[in-house]
Design a protein around this motif. Structure first.
Motif, PDB file in Angstrom:
ATOM      1  N   LEU A  17      -8.561  11.389  -4.724  1.00 28.90           N
ATOM      2  CA  LEU A  17      -7.488  10.442  -5.051  1.00 28.90           C
ATOM      3  C   LEU A  17      -6.361  10.505  -4.021  1.00 28.90           C
ATOM      4  O   LEU A  17      -5.770   9.477  -3.665  1.00 28.90           O
ATOM      5  CB  LEU A  17      -6.960  10.720  -6.460  1.00 28.90           C
ATOM      6  CG  LEU A  17      -7.939  10.334  -7.575  1.00 28.90           C
ATOM      7  CD1 LEU A  17      -7.581  11.036  -8.879  1.00 28.90           C
ATOM      8  CD2 LEU A  17      -7.955   8.818  -7.772  1.00 28.90           C
ATOM      9  N   ARG A  29       0.825  -1.198   0.000  1.00 31.85           N
ATOM     10  CA  ARG A  29       0.000   0.000   0.000  1.00 31.85           C
ATOM     11  C   ARG A  29       0.866   1.256   0.000  1.00 31.85           C
ATOM     12  O   ARG A  29       0.593   2.225  -0.696  1.00 31.85           O
ATOM     13  CB  ARG A  29      -0.941   0.012   1.209  1.00 31.85           C
ATOM     14  CG  ARG A  29      -2.146   0.936   0.992  1.00 31.85           C
ATOM     15  CD  ARG A  29      -2.973   1.125   2.222  1.00 31.85           C
ATOM     16  NE  ARG A  29      -2.266   1.827   3.290  1.00 31.85           N
ATOM     17  CZ  ARG A  29      -1.919   3.101   3.237  1.00 31.85           C
ATOM     18  NH1 ARG A  29      -2.170   3.818   2.193  1.00 31.85           N
ATOM     19  NH2 ARG A  29      -1.291   3.647   4.261  1.00 31.85           N
ATOM     20  N   ASP A  66      -3.715   2.138 -11.259  1.00 30.85           N
ATOM     21  CA  ASP A  66      -4.354   1.289 -10.249  1.00 30.85           C
ATOM     22  C   ASP A  66      -5.097   2.156  -9.222  1.00 30.85           C
ATOM     23  O   ASP A  66      -6.201   1.804  -8.784  1.00 30.85           O
ATOM     24  CB  ASP A  66      -3.282   0.443  -9.553  1.00 30.85           C
ATOM     25  CG  ASP A  66      -3.892  -0.531  -8.561  1.00 30.85           C
ATOM     26  OD1 ASP A  66      -4.644  -1.409  -9.000  1.00 30.85           O
ATOM     27  OD2 ASP A  66      -3.633  -0.389  -7.359  1.00 30.85           O
ATOM     28  N   GLY A  67      -4.514   3.289  -8.872  1.00 31.03           N
ATOM     29  CA  GLY A  67      -5.167   4.216  -7.938  1.00 31.03           C
ATOM     30  C   GLY A  67      -6.475   4.742  -8.498  1.00 31.03           C
ATOM     31  O   GLY A  67      -7.498   4.784  -7.803  1.00 31.03           O
ATOM     32  N   ALA A 109       3.372   6.351  -5.295  1.00 26.93           N
ATOM     33  CA  ALA A 109       3.317   6.546  -6.742  1.00 26.93           C
ATOM     34  C   ALA A 109       2.078   7.333  -7.146  1.00 26.93           C
ATOM     35  O   ALA A 109       2.123   8.184  -8.037  1.00 26.93           O
ATOM     36  CB  ALA A 109       3.343   5.190  -7.449  1.00 26.93           C
ATOM     37  N   LEU A 110       0.968   7.061  -6.484  1.00 29.57           N
ATOM     38  CA  LEU A 110      -0.262   7.793  -6.806  1.00 29.57           C
ATOM     39  C   LEU A 110      -0.106   9.272  -6.438  1.00 29.57           C
ATOM     40  O   LEU A 110      -0.436  10.164  -7.225  1.00 29.57           O
ATOM     41  CB  LEU A 110      -1.448   7.153  -6.061  1.00 29.57           C
ATOM     42  CG  LEU A 110      -2.811   7.834  -6.139  1.00 29.57           C
ATOM     43  CD1 LEU A 110      -3.213   8.176  -7.569  1.00 29.57           C
ATOM     44  CD2 LEU A 110      -3.884   6.935  -5.506  1.00 29.57           C
ATOM     45  N   ASP A 114       5.520   3.389 -11.976  1.00 28.89           N
ATOM     46  CA  ASP A 114       4.693   4.490 -11.472  1.00 28.89           C
ATOM     47  C   ASP A 114       3.359   4.557 -12.195  1.00 28.89           C
ATOM     48  O   ASP A 114       2.326   4.792 -11.593  1.00 28.89           O
ATOM     49  CB  ASP A 114       5.416   5.820 -11.638  1.00 28.89           C
ATOM     50  CG  ASP A 114       6.568   5.963 -10.664  1.00 28.89           C
ATOM     51  OD1 ASP A 114       7.346   6.881 -10.844  1.00 28.89           O
ATOM     52  OD2 ASP A 114       6.654   5.150  -9.732  1.00 28.89           O
ATOM     53  N   ALA A 137       0.893   2.057 -10.955  1.00 33.62           N
ATOM     54  CA  ALA A 137       0.355   2.382  -9.629  1.00 33.62           C
ATOM     55  C   ALA A 137      -0.645   3.528  -9.707  1.00 33.62           C
ATOM     56  O   ALA A 137      -1.677   3.518  -9.027  1.00 33.62           O
ATOM     57  CB  ALA A 137       1.495   2.741  -8.680  1.00 33.62           C
ATOM     58  N   LEU A 138      -0.349   4.507 -10.547  1.00 34.11           N
ATOM     59  CA  LEU A 138      -1.269   5.645 -10.695  1.00 34.11           C
ATOM     60  C   LEU A 138      -2.584   5.168 -11.306  1.00 34.11           C
ATOM     61  O   LEU A 138      -3.677   5.505 -10.822  1.00 34.11           O
ATOM     62  CB  LEU A 138      -0.615   6.739 -11.554  1.00 34.11           C
ATOM     63  CG  LEU A 138      -1.455   7.955 -11.937  1.00 34.11           C
ATOM     64  CD1 LEU A 138      -2.146   8.586 -10.747  1.00 34.11           C
ATOM     65  CD2 LEU A 138      -0.564   8.999 -12.627  1.00 34.11           C
ATOM     66  N   HIS A 169      -7.457   8.513  -1.143  1.00 33.26           N
ATOM     67  CA  HIS A 169      -7.355   7.078  -1.472  1.00 33.26           C
ATOM     68  C   HIS A 169      -5.905   6.606  -1.338  1.00 33.26           C
ATOM     69  O   HIS A 169      -5.629   5.533  -0.773  1.00 33.26           O
ATOM     70  CB  HIS A 169      -7.872   6.868  -2.891  1.00 33.26           C
ATOM     71  CG  HIS A 169      -7.777   5.463  -3.384  1.00 33.26           C
ATOM     72  ND1 HIS A 169      -8.262   4.384  -2.684  1.00 33.26           N
ATOM     73  CD2 HIS A 169      -7.246   4.953  -4.520  1.00 33.26           C
ATOM     74  CE1 HIS A 169      -8.027   3.276  -3.369  1.00 33.26           C
ATOM     75  NE2 HIS A 169      -7.411   3.585  -4.480  1.00 33.26           N
ATOM     76  N   ALA A 170      -4.983   7.415  -1.828  1.00 33.07           N
ATOM     77  CA  ALA A 170      -3.557   7.053  -1.756  1.00 33.07           C
ATOM     78  C   ALA A 170      -3.118   6.892  -0.309  1.00 33.07           C
ATOM     79  O   ALA A 170      -2.227   6.097   0.000  1.00 33.07           O
ATOM     80  CB  ALA A 170      -2.705   8.112  -2.443  1.00 33.07           C
ATOM     81  N   ARG A 171      -3.732   7.647   0.581  1.00 31.77           N
ATOM     82  CA  ARG A 171      -3.356   7.619   1.998  1.00 31.77           C
ATOM     83  C   ARG A 171      -4.146   6.574   2.783  1.00 31.77           C
ATOM     84  O   ARG A 171      -4.126   6.575   4.025  1.00 31.77           O
ATOM     85  CB  ARG A 171      -3.551   9.021   2.596  1.00 31.77           C
ATOM     86  CG  ARG A 171      -2.627  10.047   1.958  1.00 31.77           C
ATOM     87  CD  ARG A 171      -2.969  11.488   2.294  1.00 31.77           C
ATOM     88  NE  ARG A 171      -2.399  12.391   1.298  1.00 31.77           N
ATOM     89  CZ  ARG A 171      -1.101  12.706   1.199  1.00 31.77           C
ATOM     90  NH1 ARG A 171      -0.261  12.220   2.067  1.00 31.77           N
ATOM     91  NH2 ARG A 171      -0.656  13.500   0.236  1.00 31.77           N
ATOM     92  N   ASP A 219       2.331   1.885  -3.510  1.00 28.85           N
ATOM     93  CA  ASP A 219       1.307   2.398  -4.412  1.00 28.85           C
ATOM     94  C   ASP A 219       0.925   3.815  -4.053  1.00 28.85           C
ATOM     95  O   ASP A 219       0.739   4.662  -4.924  1.00 28.85           O
ATOM     96  CB  ASP A 219       0.064   1.519  -4.352  1.00 28.85           C
ATOM     97  CG  ASP A 219       0.289   0.187  -5.034  1.00 28.85           C
ATOM     98  OD1 ASP A 219      -0.563  -0.670  -4.874  1.00 28.85           O
ATOM     99  OD2 ASP A 219       1.316   0.027  -5.718  1.00 28.85           O
ATOM    100  N   ALA A 220       0.788   4.068  -2.743  1.00 26.48           N
ATOM    101  CA  ALA A 220       0.385   5.391  -2.294  1.00 26.48           C
ATOM    102  C   ALA A 220       1.375   6.432  -2.771  1.00 26.48           C
ATOM    103  O   ALA A 220       0.985   7.479  -3.301  1.00 26.48           O
ATOM    104  CB  ALA A 220       0.286   5.415  -0.772  1.00 26.48           C
TER     105      ALA A 220
END
Lengths: 213, 213
Positions: free
Chosen positions: B150, A6, B15-16, A12-13, B9, B12-13, B153-155, A9-10
């Motif tokens: 977003l 997580r 995927d986010g 990168a997002l 990257d 992952a983006l 969500h990343a967090r 991914d976080a």
């Protein structure tokens, strides 16, 4: 999901959110392919919308003559032609997807048929004023537009949103029905190189208010 | 950047974008801290805006009594209280940042002072009609709102946008000046557990139109 995953991914997002730019430098000799276009739209449609109405449409313009015409409608923004693809994001001013969407809510067991019917009639009523209908169109289509911009960024493409265009002419050009309004025009394509530095942003302290403005 | 890095990257983006959900299940006993709130706002302000005017404000409500009052304004959406933080995203209907922003464009060497003055007066003129001003407010604040969702969500946070609330009451509650309108209300906080499956989305074939609708 494992914590380590997580975190990766976080980062990168968040990095994606922070590095996305609205570029104006496109490679005039390179275009996106059909699969990429479809994926951009798919990611856009994963944006949230009021009651999941998904009140949006996307008109992709790639024909050279039409891109030139669209650039004129957008007050001669030449990068529309260079990008090779322009996507007009449009929004519904009427709740025309309400019948099927509320059926899906009920089918998914999220509420019973009576509640669904009641919520549907409330939702349809909330579109009754012209102003509210237009607000819904712009709000929801803009949420989708931001996803599209980020999806383009993730794919190494340059994309820039524009609202500086003749909205009436754009609606006619794109053949939008009367209940669908242009919201934002996005030029997207392979990058043509470096972009200038990002311009300053209003600081968090300036725009974040606690409890009240 | 190395190709391998970009691919990682990018995945992952994307995927986010694809895994973000508008959840309604919040942990009522856990809240976000001040640093996280500031980072959410910071990511929101990296959204694009017309001529970089950044015509947005964020009012964060965390006081328990005020959250309860806001939930009432939002037609009793109790998850606002459970989330622990509600952020009213608001937009400017007037181009009130134009003076400083166009100075920044000129300072950055993006165009000369005369061009800056001309573009500023065009931009200010584009806000002249009440409808256009409102459209700008909603469009730009919504782009920022999607970034905020977003970022949450990343967090690992749950965040859900709402437009089902009494806009006039919300404007008064948040102390918005007359030239600033509520656009979307976001409940954000630590997740309270699983969410139901995603509801169906309109297919790419349905929403993507080639050249014209």
């Amino acid at each position: 999901m494992a914590d380590a995953d997580r975190t990766t991914d976080a980062d990168a997002l968040i990095d994606g959110l922070r590095t996305r730019r609205s570029g104006h430098n496109f490679d005039p000799d390179a275009d996106i392919d059909d699969d990429t276009l479809a994926e951009l739209i798919r990611d856009a449609t994963l944006a949230p919308s009021s009651y999941n109405l998904q009140p949006w449409e996307f008109v992709a313009v790639q024909d050279d003559d039409r891109l030139a015409e669209l650039a004129e409608i957008a007050y001669d923004q030449q990068h529309i032609v260079d990008a090779g693809t322009a996507i007009l994001v449009a929004g519904h001013t009427d709740p025309k997807t309400a019948d099927r969407v509320f059926e899906e809510w009920v089918d998914a067991g999220r509420f019973d048929a009576d509640t669904g019917a009641e919520l549907k009639s409330q939702t349809v009523a909330s579109y009754e004023s012209d102003q509210a209908g237009r607000d819904y169109a712009i709000r929801n289509a803009s949420l989708a537009a931001q996803n599209l911009l980020l999806s383009a960024h993730a794919r190494g493409l340059t994309a820039t949103p524009m609202s500086g265009f003749d909205f009436e002419a754009a609606a006619e050009f794109a053949g939008l029905p009367a209940d669908t309004v242009p919201v934002v025009l996005i030029a997207v394509g392979p990058s043509g190189g470096e972009e200038p530095d990002r311009l300053p942003r209003r600081s968090v302290d300036e725009v974040l208010h606690r409890e009240s403005m």
